[in-house]
Write a protein that holds these residues in place. Structure first.
Motif, PDB file in Angstrom:
ATOM      1  N   ARG A  93       0.811  -1.125  -0.053  1.00 34.69           N
ATOM      2  CA  ARG A  93       0.329  -0.003  -0.052  1.00 34.69           C
ATOM      3  C   ARG A  93       0.801   1.358   0.190  1.00 34.69           C
ATOM      4  O   ARG A  93       2.093   1.172   0.798  1.00 34.69           O
ATOM      5  N   SER A  94       0.312   2.277  -0.592  1.00 35.15           N
ATOM      6  CA  SER A  94       0.976   3.684  -0.667  1.00 35.15           C
ATOM      7  C   SER A  94       1.123   3.927   0.855  1.00 35.15           C
ATOM      8  O   SER A  94       0.256   3.714   1.767  1.00 35.15           O
ATOM      9  N   ASP A  95       2.121   4.943   1.158  1.00 34.70           N
ATOM     10  CA  ASP A  95       2.484   5.161   2.496  1.00 34.70           C
ATOM     11  C   ASP A  95       2.676   6.627   2.824  1.00 34.70           C
ATOM     12  O   ASP A  95       3.178   7.179   1.758  1.00 34.70           O
ATOM     13  N   GLU A  96       2.992   6.968   4.065  1.00 34.52           N
ATOM     14  CA  GLU A  96       3.085   8.454   4.404  1.00 34.52           C
ATOM     15  C   GLU A  96       4.011   8.436   5.643  1.00 34.52           C
ATOM     16  O   GLU A  96       3.807   7.896   6.693  1.00 34.52           O
ATOM     17  N   PHE A 102       5.944  11.172   0.968  1.00 30.42           N
ATOM     18  CA  PHE A 102       4.814  10.486   0.276  1.00 30.42           C
ATOM     19  C   PHE A 102       5.301   9.477  -0.663  1.00 30.42           C
ATOM     20  O   PHE A 102       6.198   9.679  -1.571  1.00 30.42           O
ATOM     21  N   ALA A 143       3.981   6.597  -3.123  1.00 29.99           N
ATOM     22  CA  ALA A 143       2.645   6.225  -3.932  1.00 29.99           C
ATOM     23  C   ALA A 143       2.994   5.363  -5.017  1.00 29.99           C
ATOM     24  O   ALA A 143       3.999   4.788  -5.391  1.00 29.99           O
ATOM     25  N   ASN A 144       1.970   5.061  -5.838  1.00 26.46           N
ATOM     26  CA  ASN A 144       1.829   4.077  -6.922  1.00 26.46           C
ATOM     27  C   ASN A 144       2.179   2.928  -6.560  1.00 26.46           C
ATOM     28  O   ASN A 144       2.734   1.960  -7.350  1.00 26.46           O
ATOM     29  N   ASN A 171      -0.562   2.167   7.113  1.00 24.68           N
ATOM     30  CA  ASN A 171      -0.770   1.337   5.793  1.00 24.68           C
ATOM     31  C   ASN A 171      -0.136  -0.031   5.630  1.00 24.68           C
ATOM     32  O   ASN A 171      -0.688  -1.177   4.982  1.00 24.68           O
TER      33      ASN A 171
END
Length: 212
Positions: free
Chosen positions: A66-69, A131, A133-134, A167
């Protein structure tokens, strides 16, 4: 029981301020889950000195789908320069307060971007946000260490706290995990709520995954 790892963890997110204002009326109470994150390597902290460099390293293992932050908060009176390094030669920065990096693609198409905000309007602190992503079941976050190299350019306080979102909670962790403090989840970090956690009645201590 809904909660999150993001935010400054000082009660200043807009949602927390809204709930706190509701509690100015006598006779009201709000109970919130403390978060169950104390032993899940979601938080780290440290000190940056003037002219010195301190690393905050987050490790991803296989299976992060999963994308994460990532958020790293530090005092608004300070100024850090930030470089992010990672697997496959990933290198972004230096990024100074008020600036954003270009969107950087890793070998498998996963993208990384660093946003370095200064004087956040909620509490006046600075926040570095990464960030990732993808990301998908076939496009996992590349395994290895993701290191934020922090160099102090103006330092009065020097301390920082960093969190990673939930995530991929079993596929990532800070190498220097800051257990035992600052692991209460948002919005249970608001000022007037009752934060609820589990308690082990046999040993007389809080549950291992609870908060402090």
């Amino acid at each position: 029981s809904g909660s999150d790892n993001m935010g400054p963890h000082d009660g200043t997110t807009l949602g927390e301020q809204f709930l706190d204002n509701l509690l100015l009326v006598p006779g009201r109470a709000i109970t919130l889950a403390a978060g169950n994150t104390d032993t899940l390597n979601s938080h780290t902290n440290g000190i940056v000195t003037a002219g010195g460099t301190t690393n905050a390293t987050l490790n991803y293992t296989a299976g992060a789908q999963r994308s994460d932050e990532i958020e790293l908060w530090y005092d608004g009176h300070d100024s850090f320069s930030c470089v992010l390094t990672g697997p496959g030669g990933l290198s972004i920065g230096p990024i100074t307060p008020g600036n954003t990096s270009a969107l950087t693609s890793m070998a498998n198409g996963v993208t990384v971007q660093v946003v370095h905000g200064n004087n956040d309007p909620r509490n006046g602190d600075n926040v570095i946000t990464v960030f990732i992503a993808n990301v998908s079941a076939t496009n996992n976050i590349p395994t290895g260490d993701y290191t934020l190299e922090l160099t102090g350019t103006t330092v009065i306080n020097g301390s920082f706290n960093a969190w990673v979102d939930r995530n991929n909670r079993f596929q990532r962790g800070w190498n220097n995990h800051g257990a035992g403090s600052m692991t209460n989840a948002t919005p249970a970090t608001m000022l007037r709520a009752l934060a609820v956690c589990a308690h082990d009645t046999a040993s007389g201590s809080p549950n291992a995954n609870s908060f402090t």
